[in-house]
Scaffold this motif. Structure first.
Motif, short mmCIF file in Angstrom:
data_model
loop_
_atom_site.label_atom_id
_atom_site.label_comp_id
_atom_site.label_asym_id
_atom_site.label_seq_id
_atom_site.Cartn_x
_atom_site.Cartn_y
_atom_site.Cartn_z
N PHE A 19 0.84 -1.21 0.00
CA PHE A 19 0.00 0.00 0.00
C PHE A 19 0.86 1.25 0.00
CE2 PHE A 19 -3.56 -2.69 1.21
CZ PHE A 19 -4.54 -2.14 0.42
N ALA A 20 1.95 1.23 0.75
CA ALA A 20 2.85 2.38 0.79
C ALA A 20 3.49 2.61 -0.58
CB ALA A 20 3.92 2.18 1.86
N LEU A 21 3.75 1.54 -1.31
CA LEU A 21 4.29 1.69 -2.66
C LEU A 21 3.25 2.30 -3.60
CD1 LEU A 21 6.23 -1.66 -3.03
CD2 LEU A 21 7.21 0.64 -2.90
N GLU A 22 1.99 1.89 -3.44
CA GLU A 22 0.94 2.42 -4.30
C GLU A 22 0.66 3.89 -4.00
OE1 GLU A 22 -3.66 1.69 -5.74
OE2 GLU A 22 -2.77 0.28 -4.33
N TYR A 23 0.70 4.24 -2.73
CA TYR A 23 0.42 5.62 -2.30
C TYR A 23 1.63 6.17 -1.55
CZ TYR A 23 -4.40 4.59 -3.51
OH TYR A 23 -5.53 4.23 -4.19
N PRO A 24 2.72 6.50 -2.25
CA PRO A 24 3.94 6.95 -1.57
C PRO A 24 3.77 8.25 -0.78
CG PRO A 24 4.15 7.22 -3.94
CD PRO A 24 2.87 6.48 -3.70
N GLN A 25 2.76 9.05 -1.11
CA GLN A 25 2.51 10.31 -0.40
C GLN A 25 1.27 10.21 0.50
OE1 GLN A 25 2.44 13.50 -3.26
NE2 GLN A 25 4.33 12.79 -4.23
#
Length: 102
Positions: A19-25
């Motif tokens: 999830f962090a990779l999909e939404y880095p911000q």
């Protein structure tokens, strides 16, 4: 045994990493829908190489390999089926050791 620390590549890996990779911000920022799949594909390549080393007799860490494979499976499962308003899913899906032994 080969000098590559395959298992270390899977330390801390879970659905939240994807999830962090999909939404880095963060959830309100732009998404990179391809990043999680690309990450898993790279890990599958690592697993394939590791598997070959075990089958060739060059490594003896089959239990660590199985644990890493389960880690990737669980992360992808959690990532693939978690969305806002979706069902509450257990994490991980595996039964506790006490229940699995029954």
């Amino acid at each position: 045994m080969s000098g590559i620390d395959y298992a270390a590549r899977f330390d801390g890996f879970d659905g939240d990493v994807l999830f962090a990779l999909e939404y880095p911000q963060g959830q309100d920022g732009p998404s990179d829908c391809d990043a999680p799949q690309e990450c898993v594909e790279q890990l599958l390549v690592v697993l394939a190489d590791w598997r070959q080393q075990i089958l060739a007799g060059a490594r003896t860490d089959a239990d660590a390999y199985r644990a890493a494979l389960d880690t990737v499976r669980e992360a992808w499962l959690q990532y693939s089926f978690r969305w806002v308003g979706g069902p509450e899913l257990p994490y991980p899906f595996d039964l506790p050791r006490t229940e699995a032994a029954r």
